[in-house]
Design a protein around this motif. Structure first.
Motif, short mmCIF file in Angstrom:
data_model
loop_
_atom_site.label_atom_id
_atom_site.label_comp_id
_atom_site.label_asym_id
_atom_site.label_seq_id
_atom_site.Cartn_x
_atom_site.Cartn_y
_atom_site.Cartn_z
N ALA A 346 39.24 28.67 47.37
CA ALA A 346 39.52 29.73 46.39
C ALA A 346 40.99 30.13 46.43
O ALA A 346 41.70 29.83 47.40
N THR A 347 41.39 30.81 45.35
CA THR A 347 42.76 31.35 45.27
C THR A 347 42.67 32.87 45.27
O THR A 347 41.76 33.44 44.65
N LEU A 348 43.60 33.50 45.96
CA LEU A 348 43.66 34.97 45.98
C LEU A 348 45.00 35.40 45.40
O LEU A 348 46.04 34.85 45.77
N ILE A 349 44.95 36.37 44.47
CA ILE A 349 46.19 36.91 43.91
C ILE A 349 46.18 38.41 44.17
O ILE A 349 45.18 39.08 43.89
N GLY A 350 47.26 38.92 44.75
CA GLY A 350 47.25 40.33 45.16
C GLY A 350 48.46 41.08 44.66
O GLY A 350 49.54 40.52 44.49
N ASP A 351 48.26 42.39 44.42
CA ASP A 351 49.33 43.26 43.96
C ASP A 351 49.30 44.54 44.80
O ASP A 351 48.41 45.37 44.63
N PHE A 352 50.26 44.65 45.70
CA PHE A 352 50.37 45.84 46.56
C PHE A 352 51.48 46.70 45.98
O PHE A 352 52.59 46.76 46.48
N ALA A 353 51.18 47.31 44.83
CA ALA A 353 52.19 48.13 44.17
C ALA A 353 52.17 49.53 44.76
O ALA A 353 51.21 49.94 45.38
N ALA A 355 52.17 53.63 44.20
CA ALA A 355 51.63 54.55 43.19
C ALA A 355 52.73 54.82 42.15
O ALA A 355 53.91 54.85 42.51
N PRO A 356 52.40 55.01 40.89
CA PRO A 356 51.06 55.20 40.32
C PRO A 356 50.35 53.90 39.94
O PRO A 356 49.29 53.95 39.32
N TYR A 357 50.89 52.75 40.29
CA TYR A 357 50.26 51.49 39.90
C TYR A 357 49.08 51.19 40.83
O TYR A 357 49.13 51.52 42.01
N PRO A 358 48.05 50.52 40.33
CA PRO A 358 46.89 50.23 41.19
C PRO A 358 47.18 49.10 42.16
O PRO A 358 48.02 48.23 41.90
N GLN A 359 46.48 49.11 43.29
CA GLN A 359 46.56 48.00 44.25
C GLN A 359 45.25 47.23 44.16
O GLN A 359 44.18 47.82 44.21
N PHE A 360 45.35 45.94 44.05
CA PHE A 360 44.11 45.15 43.93
C PHE A 360 44.35 43.68 44.28
O PHE A 360 45.49 43.20 44.30
N PHE A 361 43.24 42.99 44.56
CA PHE A 361 43.23 41.52 44.68
C PHE A 361 42.34 40.98 43.59
O PHE A 361 41.37 41.63 43.21
N THR A 362 42.61 39.76 43.16
CA THR A 362 41.57 39.02 42.42
C THR A 362 41.31 37.74 43.21
O THR A 362 42.23 37.12 43.75
N LEU A 363 40.03 37.39 43.26
CA LEU A 363 39.61 36.17 43.96
C LEU A 363 39.11 35.19 42.92
O LEU A 363 38.31 35.56 42.06
N HIS A 364 39.56 33.96 43.00
CA HIS A 364 39.21 32.94 42.00
C HIS A 364 38.59 31.74 42.73
O HIS A 364 39.32 30.82 43.14
N PRO A 365 37.25 31.76 42.90
CA PRO A 365 36.62 30.63 43.60
C PRO A 365 36.79 29.34 42.80
O PRO A 365 36.60 29.35 41.57
N HIS A 366 37.16 28.28 43.47
CA HIS A 366 37.40 27.00 42.78
C HIS A 366 36.10 26.47 42.17
O HIS A 366 35.02 26.67 42.73
N GLY A 367 36.22 25.82 41.03
CA GLY A 367 35.06 25.19 40.39
C GLY A 367 34.18 26.18 39.65
O GLY A 367 33.07 25.83 39.25
N THR A 368 34.67 27.41 39.48
CA THR A 368 33.89 28.41 38.72
C THR A 368 34.85 29.13 37.79
O THR A 368 36.07 29.04 37.94
N ASP A 369 34.26 29.90 36.84
CA ASP A 369 35.11 30.75 35.97
C ASP A 369 35.12 32.17 36.49
O ASP A 369 35.64 33.07 35.85
N ARG A 370 34.50 32.36 37.65
CA ARG A 370 34.34 33.71 38.17
C ARG A 370 35.68 34.28 38.65
O ARG A 370 36.47 33.60 39.29
N VAL A 371 35.89 35.56 38.34
CA VAL A 371 37.03 36.26 38.93
C VAL A 371 36.49 37.54 39.54
O VAL A 371 35.87 38.35 38.86
#
Ligand SMILES: NC(=O)c1ccc[n+]([C@@H]2O[C@H](COP(=O)([O-])OP(=O)(O)OC[C@H]3O[C@@H](n4cnc5c(N)ncnc54)[C@H](O)[C@@H]3O)[C@@H](O)[C@H]2O)c1
Length: 440
Positions: A346-353, A355-371
């Protein structure tokens, strides 16, 4: 974790500046059942008196320098050291030798030899020496550690990590301010990025085997000064309206009776307490204007004595073969870190901004469209919640509890050595540094 005890731990503070007074001191004010500051060493009489009043410190325990405070018979449980980068080694050695455990601001020292001397002495004396690598305690990075080490990404193959220093933070700290000149403070890759180098090796649970680095000071230099720009923004600068670095606008400062059309009264202003605290500029726009006329923070960013880089990149190879690029720069629209980790599953994309911007990760498992999106609640304290976490962990250690994230000086040695090696590479034509040989 709650640390309430019958008897709060007793601390001494060395250096009641921004970090000492407003981070660790404020922690004491907000958690009086956990901790009490009973002594302060600070040469600036205003800062010393303010801290002493806030914490009700006895007159005999208020001293102008660390020497006097540490020469007294031991009367506290530990010492918090928050002097500037070049002034960490002597008070830390003195505190350790006086029998104290120490919480020390990063960077622990500005040379490899001094870092080693601190680690060795703390270990020889059997004392705790913990470095304020606050990011390990920020919920964002705690979660990152958990996700990467859960195996959900598979084997990590490559990392792309960035520290995006905003243009206004760069101007405040690394062009006009305390960290502008590496002889007087430290190279920016050490001062600003030892946190990132610590996080990368901590999350990967591996050391770096080799690296190379490039970078320079490109923009904040005399050659980019607008024509006729004065030495100070307060000296009737002709480009005040269009220059984003115009100090009165950044510090919300203008002269007595300034018309509403005064260039400082329009456009960008975001209130950053640490900037106003550093300016020591008082409560009103007029008093801050007066401070800008004489302090470093009123200088034109193109007419300062800064020499630290404004962009640097490191290419690293971990011991088991994964690769990593790390980019630090001082030209970002906003403050924060961004990263991408690609693993075999899987791929992980992260944003440690910040405040006031949100902090989050998105996980993208390979071979799926799931985020899968993981939102992080950063908490109130600075560095995405890390500031409170580090002192809480230190206090827990004093109570005999094991450290959660082990930011001992020995663990912090690696991040510091990587910074020294990067600086060596950058200043020697980008030569590849073998870390085993470099760290000895
Ligand atoms: N962990 C982090 O994320 C983080 C963030 C910012 C800064 N820092 C580090 O924290 C340290 C302090 O930074 P700051 O912004 O608070 O600086 P600061 O300049 O606001 O505070 C340093 C204080 O030390 C005092 N001092 C000087 N000589 C002294 C002496 N002999 N005895 C006692 N005190 C003395 C100064 O007068 C000053 O008030 C630096 O090393 C900095 O790099 C760490």
């Amino acid at each position: 974790m709650t640390l309430n005890t019958e008897n709060p731990l007793r601390l001494l503070l060395i250096g009641a500046g921004n970090r000492g007074a407003r981070v660790y001191g404020d922690y004491g004010l907000h958690h009086p059942h956990e901790v009490e500051f009973i002594g302060v060493a600070e040469p600036d009489p205003t800062r010393r008196a303010r801290f002493a009043t806030e914490h009700d410190v006895e007159p005999t325990m208020q001293t102008p320098s660390w020497n006097e405070l540490l020469a007294m018979q031991k009367q506290a449980d530990a010492v918090v050291i928050c002097t500037q980068d070049q002034m960490h080694v002597e008070p830390t050695l003195a505190a350790l030798r006086a029998g104290y455990d120490v919480l020390l601001e990063k960077p622990m020292a500005t040379s490899a030899a001094d870092c080693l001397a601190l680690v060795t002495e703390a270990e020889r004396l059997g004392r705790t020496l913990q470095i304020c690598h606050v990011l390990r305690y920020a919920p964002f990075f705690t979660k990152l550690y958990e996700v990467v080490n859960s195996g959900v990404l598979g084997e990590v193959i490559t990392i792309d990590h960035r520290e995006n220093v905003s243009w206004w933070h760069m101007a405040h700290s690394f062009v006009r301010g305390n960290w502008r000149n590496q002889e007087q403070s430290a190279p920016m890759i050490l001062a600003k990025c030892c946190h990132d180098l610590d996080i990368l090796t901590w999350v990967m649970r591996q050391t770096v085997s080799r690296l190379g680095s490039f970078g320079s000071l490109s923009h904040y230099a005399h050659t980019h000064a607008p024509e006729h720009a004065p030495a100070r923004c307060t000296e009737d600068c002709a480009v005040a309206s269009e220059c984003i670095f115009y100090a009165p606008r950044l510090y919300h400062a203008w002269p007595v009776g300034a018309a509403a059309s005064h260039p400082a009264r329009s456009g960008f202003f975001e209130k950053h307490d640490f900037m106003l605290h550093a300016l020591e500029g008082g409560q009103t726009p007029e008093s801050r204007w007066d401070r800008l006329k004489t302090s470093d923070y009123g200088r034109c960013v193109y007419h300062c004595d800064n020499d630290v880089v404004d962009h640097q990149v490191i290419a690293m190879q971990f011991e088991r073969g994964a690769t990593c690029t790390f980019t630090m720069h001082g030209h970002s629209d906003r403050e924060g870190r961004t990263l991408r980790i690609d693993g075999t599953k899987a791929t992980l994309i992260g944003d440690f901004a910040h405040a006031p911007y949100p902090q989050f990760f998105t996980l993208h498992p390979h071979g799926t469209d799931r985020v899968e999106r993981i939102d992080i609640s950063a908490g109130e304290s600075g560095h995405g919640g890390g500031d409170e976490g580090v002192i809480r962990d230190f206090l827990a250690g004093l109570h005999g509890k094991p450290s959660i994230h082990q930011t001992t000086a020995r663990a912090s040695l690696q991040s510091h050595m990587l910074a020294f090696a990067s600086e060596y590479s950058r200043t020697h034509g980008g030569v590849v540094v073998d870390m085993l040989k470099f760290a000895g």
